[in-house]
Scaffold this active site. Sequence first.
Site, mmCIF file in Angstrom:
data_model
loop_
_atom_site.group_PDB
_atom_site.id
_atom_site.type_symbol
_atom_site.label_atom_id
_atom_site.label_comp_id
_atom_site.label_asym_id
_atom_site.label_seq_id
_atom_site.Cartn_x
_atom_site.Cartn_y
_atom_site.Cartn_z
ATOM 1 C CG HIS A 33 -7.614 2.578 -7.599
ATOM 2 N ND1 HIS A 33 -7.269 3.828 -7.139
ATOM 3 C CD2 HIS A 33 -7.514 2.633 -8.956
ATOM 4 C CE1 HIS A 33 -6.993 4.616 -8.169
ATOM 5 N NE2 HIS A 33 -7.116 3.914 -9.274
ATOM 6 C CB SER B 224 0.268 -17.047 16.581
ATOM 7 O OG SER B 224 -0.529 -16.672 17.682
#
Length: 478
Positions: free
Chosen positions: A188, A318
């Site tokens: 989870h 980037s």
Amino acid sequence: MNDLRKETDSLGEVNVPADKLWGAQTQRSLEHFSIGRDLMPREMIQSYAILKKAAANANYAGGRLDGKIHKLIVHTCDEILAGQHHDMFPLHVWMTGSGTQFNMNVNEVISNRCCQLAGTALGSKLPVHPNDHVNMSQSSNDSFPSAMYIAAAMNVTQRLVPAVEALHDAIAAKSNQWDDIVKIGRTHMQDATPLTLGQEWSGYAAMLADGLARIDDALKGVFRLALGGTAVGTGINAAPGFAEAVAAEIARLTGLPFVSAPNKFAVQGAHDALVQLSGTLRTLAGSLYKIANDIRLLSCGPRAGFAELRIPENEPGSSIMPGKVNPTQAEALTMIAVQVMANDVAVGFGGAGGYLEMNVYKPLIIHNIAQSVTILTDGCTNFRTFLVEGTEPNRKKIKEYVERSLMLVTALAPVIGYDKASRIAHYAMDNDLTLKSAALKLGFVTEPEFDRIVDPAKMVKPYVAEIKVPLAIGAKTG
């Protein structure tokens, strides 16, 4: 302007570029069905050349095809298989659902090339006729699906399976290499009990092995050919024994276990075997999506994420942030997975498009399966070469997470009970303590007890702590 020649079919004359090997029906298809940019898969050119060669061999062996014509057809098929004349197959995917136009494209090219070899005029259909000789004992309704099955089987076995096997082996090697690295598990997206990094990656390897097994099972249906069923599955105009003979010849030429389908009506009216195969590709895509996302998540950082894995730098990440490295191989593979899942939806609808004796979504089906196989093959190869093989663990960070994890308290639960173990975890969280400090402050265990029971290395396999010394005061419930 290119010179033109006259070609004829049952509808009359058609002008065809003089330097092209195709004929009237191919030209009609170009004029009426030049839709989009998707051409028939190159794999279908090769598979059809195999099919036409096998049919010529079977018809010659059965005494139906003249020896000189047989040699011309086989020679031309061999040229196509060697990569020649591929520019003579210009048809788009979005055509008749039976693939008839592509079958005739193949028939016409082979016929005209045979005319060239024999020294006769293009379009003369002498000495080799596209229908009477190249298409002998066949219909588009059985030859096109058979070519689909041959193309799919060859593409999967010769390209995809080796690529997935290589990726599996690379991941399995990392799993073995990292089997001693204890890390914290997560469920989870929250901390859970420990496992080794090797165990985590062994799951990835097992997923790929299972995917390969599913593909292998699906191929059994793909090896059953419709050829010999002719128009509707009855075998009209095919000699008795042709279906079995041509399937055996295709098996010989490809080295794959092709057989004549026991029921031609099933494999001409539907293509369930290809739908099943596409489903296994979708399942494999789902596995790759999970694997790529896990690695992307575990490598996120480098200082504000998990940073458990260090992945190779493929390119600057980037245009504005210097020094940034992105998980681009994982991103590419997940996009491939999404496309394969979408392709499977199309194949599923196409497979359901069988009306009475013939499925009429054949080009759609093979187009999507061919793309799925191609991008999965290339994606697995790139992911292995440029990411998996260069990935390394960040041992320091992994160890730090294990030492800080509150879920190690799970090992105490069988000894002091679930409720007390839970209190330790919450007390540690609320007071910013280590698990050990919290357990000792609450007095549920002694330091020696804690050190013996809460051992991450023991917790990566079946393990239940035993009570060997009297527990600290308040350790037992009740």
